[in-house]
Design an enzyme around this catalytic site. Structure first.
Site, PDB file in Angstrom:
ATOM      1  N   HIS A 146     -12.682  48.067  15.749  1.00  0.00           N
ATOM      2  CA  HIS A 146     -11.581  48.241  16.695  1.00  0.00           C
ATOM      3  C   HIS A 146     -11.854  47.521  18.021  1.00  0.00           C
ATOM      4  CE1 HIS A 146      -9.376  50.445  19.863  1.00  0.00           C
ATOM      5  NE2 HIS A 146      -8.397  50.417  18.970  1.00  0.00           N
ATOM      6  N   CYS A 165      -4.809  37.567   6.834  1.00  0.00           N
ATOM      7  CA  CYS A 165      -4.669  38.106   8.194  1.00  0.00           C
ATOM      8  C   CYS A 165      -5.945  38.795   8.650  1.00  0.00           C
ATOM      9  CB  CYS A 165      -3.471  39.044   8.293  1.00  0.00           C
ATOM     10  SG  CYS A 165      -3.541  40.401   7.135  1.00  0.00           S
TER      11      CYS A 165
HETATM   12  C1  PEP Z   1      -8.146  43.449   7.060  1.00  0.00           C
HETATM   13  O1  PEP Z   1      -8.621  44.417   6.462  1.00  0.00           O
HETATM   14  O2  PEP Z   1      -8.563  42.282   6.933  1.00  0.00           O
HETATM   15  C2  PEP Z   1      -7.049  43.651   8.020  1.00  0.00           C
HETATM   16  C3  PEP Z   1      -6.427  42.617   8.554  1.00  0.00           C
HETATM   17  O3  PEP Z   1      -6.734  44.934   8.348  1.00  0.00           O
HETATM   18  P1  PEP Z   1      -7.565  45.840   9.408  1.00  0.00           P
HETATM   19  O4  PEP Z   1      -8.558  44.967  10.075  1.00  0.00           O
HETATM   20  O5  PEP Z   1      -6.559  46.391  10.349  1.00  0.00           O
HETATM   21  O6  PEP Z   1      -8.152  46.868   8.493  1.00  0.00           O
END
Ligand code: PEP
Ligand code: MG
Length: 758
Positions: A399, A706
């Site tokens: 985070h 992403c």
């Molecule tokens: C991922 O898991 O790559 C993603 C983009 O989601 P998060 O980082 O919010 O878990």
């Protein structure tokens, strides 16, 4: 030099007389900026007090201690303060202070509340910054109280932190003086902050944030303020976002204390600043920027319809707030205190504030270095104020890392020992690229991550679409300025977690409509900034531990391993009440014309989850022929059964490599002890990606990424070769990824041409 001077009697050259703060206020008055009236007890006044009170020798002897020994330091500080507070102040000085306060009251027509602030200055280096080292006393009224507060300011020159700082920075205690600034407190009915130029791009746009009551709520980030943007060239208001303002701080007229109250219903969603006030503020911003020759970060208040400027600082302080002008050693000469992963680049110095829980968040002031075990979404307002962030735990996709990159705030994560080795009040320098924290302030400041990449002057055309990830809706404009081809991931958690209450809380208290409206509002900010380019919004994917700090979070289940727990689609399909509210928000957005919004489902592991989710979407009245629906490929299970998902019917997939890597390699992405094993380039991860892209390409399903790996040029190149449709990167990485992709595509074409010739 006299003991007291009116603020209008001094200017910027008078730092040796009234310190930096006093000189700046005087300078503003002299150039016609409306500043609340007041006076300064001069550095000379303080010097005369020391001289004539007979305490000088003992005072400076007391300070000869080892400042690294906390006990000794605290003892010296307590004794020095006691000496000042108990000393006999020469009558002439006491009289001068009290009389000047009375004169101020006469000028103002009442016995005024004043703020008594410390404004320190050094004999040899008057420009040295001692910002935040000494104390301020608010809501002081009556000549005796003002006089006492001035003495307390003098005593605060000997706070433990101030003594430590001076010794560390090589200042001689005997050559540092203090001027006390006594200034009328404004009883603002509205207030706020403004930037005289766009703080990210430097464009000539004044950005104003304003809310009801005193400025504390805006400065501390505890209320969402209205936001106004004015183009300085055309003198037009080009942006106006009216926020729902829940609370305000006001002054109790009897005690002078400030109290926080709910905003009256009729004012909650009312516009705070009139157009006239906005344009008047713009004028002051322009005068200040022109006068100082550098964009300014300005605080203001409006009392009985009259605007007052309370403070003006150079904007560079947003990213290097604690950087002072005293000569500093270079980075390589400084002692490294802790090491970790460089999660967000930039080099800044500041004061350490240790945050052990939500109760500590107010400690973090603008420009501090926030140090915590791990950040949680309820800490975002404090993260916005911090100049840098240091965590004990976490990897490149935790985070703290994600949010810091989006804020353009340097961060070092996974230090293991940051909260133990660093202490409140220490001055440190954070290098967010190298993952180092140095003792003291070091030489030059690197530019923050987000700033240079956000504006685009040259944009190569790529066949592979280049998109951008957005977490906080406030970052929408900055993200759109990258000219990305859309948003490949909008993490809706930040809209929800920003509400401070769990979705369950809203449902339980019959406030579902309000919740849906908040979702619509947050998503719309991004959808509008990118229209008509697609914006893929991911449904809620917050692990249960992230909800716990919020109101209603006490009912969240305690999970042994939240990463593998009740999150993403699993939660959506069991907590269907909530999922239906999310769908209601999507329906509303489409009905309002935000038809560029698509839905992305997180953490899926079997095709039946997609089928059930689509069923609910239809039940909620969504027209799936008109809305893009896709899944995140984050589990090896989803990757290996991708054909079943294709059969179920979907418009796109997006690789969430942050999770795909942790689940493929069995490496907790937030565990700094195994961070060295976390590798998105692991052949197993790459094979899963290739497997999915090949099958999706055959079926005409769009593919994207992403996860953080999409911001790495090396991964972008591999993905182009693999045949991905789009790549979604962090705001600061878009330009580099775009260039890398353009080159990779050209190389592939050249190679194909050459092979054909052969
Ligand atoms: C991922 O898991 O790559 C993603 C983009 O989601 P998060 O980082 O919010 O878990
Ligand atoms: Mg994920």
């Amino acid at each position: 030099m006299s003991t007291v001077v009116w603020l209008e009697e001094v200017g910027k050259e008078d730092v040796p007389v009234v310190g930096g703060k006093g000189a700046s206020l005087g300078e503003m008055i002299n150039i016609g900026v409306p500043v609340p009236g007041g006076f300064a007890v001069t550095a000379q006044g303080y010097h005369d007090f020391l001289d004539r009170s007979g305490i000088e020798k003992e005072l400076f002897d007391v300070l000869k201690v080892n400042v690294n020994n906390n006990e000794e330091l605290e003892r010296a500080s307590a004794r020095a303060k006691e000496l000042i507070l108990k000393a006999d102040v020469p009558e002439a000085i006491e009289k001068a202070i009290k009389e000047r306060y009375q004169e101020l009251c006469e000028r103002e027509g009442e016995e005024v509340f004043v703020a008594v602030r410390s404004s320190a200055t050094a004999e040899d280096l008057p420009d040295a910054s001692f910002a935040g080292q000494q104390e301020t006393f608010l809501n002081v009224r009556g000549a005796d109280h003002v006089y006492e507060a001035v003495k307390k300011c003098w005593a605060s020159l000997y706070g433990a932190r101030a003594i430590f700082y001076r010794v560390e920075q090589g200042f001689d205690h005997e050559k540092v003086y203090l001027s006390a600034i006594v200034q009328k407190m404004i009883d603002s009915e509205k207030s706020g902050v403004m930037f005289s130029s766009d703080p990210v791009s430097g464009d000539p746009r004044v950005i104003i944030e304003s809310a009801w009551g005193l400025g504390e709520t805006v400065v501390s980030g505890s209320v969402s303020p209205d936001n106004y943007v004015v183009d300085r060239l055309s003198k037009k208001i080009i942006g106006r976002t009216i926020a729902k303002k829940e609370i305000m701080t006001v002054r109790d007229h009897k005690t002078g204390e400030t109290v926080t109250l709910p905003v009256p219903t009729e004012k909650k969603e009312a516009v705070v600043l009139s157009d006239g006030e906005i344009m008047d503020l713009v004028k002051h911003a322009e005068v200040l920027e022109r006068h100082y020759g550098i964009p300014q970060d300005i605080e203001f208040g409006v009392e009985e319809g009259k605007i007052f400027i309370l403070q003006s600082r150079p904007i560079t302080t947003i990213h290097a707030k604690a950087a002072s002008t005293e000569p500093k050693p270079a980075e390589q000469e400084q002692k490294v205190l802790v090491r970790g992963l460089g999660a967000s680049p930039g080099l800044v110095s500041g004061t350490v504030k240790i945050v052990t829980g939500s109760g500590d968040l107010d400690k973090v002031l603008q420009g501090d270095i926030m140090v915590t075990e791990m950040t949680m979404p309820d800490m975002v307002p404090a993260m916005k104020r911090a100049a840098a962030i240091i965590t004990d735990e976490g990897g490149m996709t935790c985070h703290a890392a994600i949010v810091s990159r989006e804020l353009g705030c340097p961060a070092v994560v996974g230090t293991k020992t940051g909260t133990k080795i660093l202490n409140d009040g220490m001055i440190v320098t954070v290098n967010g690229r190298k993952g180092r924290v140095y003792e003291g302030a070091v030489a030059k400041a690197e530019k923050p991550a987000a700033a240079p990449a956000a504006t685009v002057s040259y944009k190569p055309v790529t066949a592979t679409e280049i998109k951008v990830n957005v977490s906080m809706p406030e970052a929408a404009e900055q993200a759109a300025a990258t000219l990305a081809d859309g948003v490949g991931l909008l993490r809706v958690e930040h809209v929800i977690l920003g509400l401070g209450k769990t979705p369950r809380y809203f449902i339980k208290h019959g406030r579902s409509d309000e919740y849906v409206d908040e979702l619509v509002k947050g998503i719309k900010l991004v959808a509008d900034a990118f229209y008509p380019k697609p914006v893929w919004v991911r449904t809620l994917d917050a692990p249960t531990d992230e909800f716990r700090a919020m109101e209603g979070g006490e009912n969240e289940p305690e999970e042994h391993n939240p990463m593998l727990g009740w999150r993403g689609i699993r939660r959506d399909l069991t907590d269907t009440d909530h999922f239906r509210l999310e769908m209601a928000a999507f329906k509303k957005l489409h009905e309002q014309g935000d038809d560029n919004v698509g839905i992305m489902l997180p953490m899926v592991q079997e095709a039946s989850e997609l089928r059930r989710a689509k069923q609910i979407m239809r039940e909620e009245g969504l027209d799936l022929d008109k809305i893009d629906v896709g899944i995140m490929v984050e589990t090896p299970a989803a990757a290996l059964t991708i054909e079943e998902f294709i059969e179920e019917g979907l418009d796109f997939i997006s690789f969430g490599t942050n999770d795909l890597t942790q689940y493929t390699l069995a490496v907790d992405r937030n565990n700094e002890n195994v961070a060295n094993l976390y590798n998105e380039f692991h052949p197993a991860v790459i094979k899963l990606i290739e497997y999915v892209v090949e099958r999706c390409n055959k079926a005409g399903v769009k593919t994207s990424i992403c996860g953080q790996a999409g911001s790495y040029p090396e991964m972008a190149k591999r993905l182009v070769e693999i045949g991905i449709t789009s790549i979604s990167s962090n705001i600061d990485a878009v330009a580099t990824v775009r260039e890398t992709v353009a080159r990779a595509e050209l190389i592939m074409m050249l190679k194909a041409l050459r092979e054909r010739k052969d």
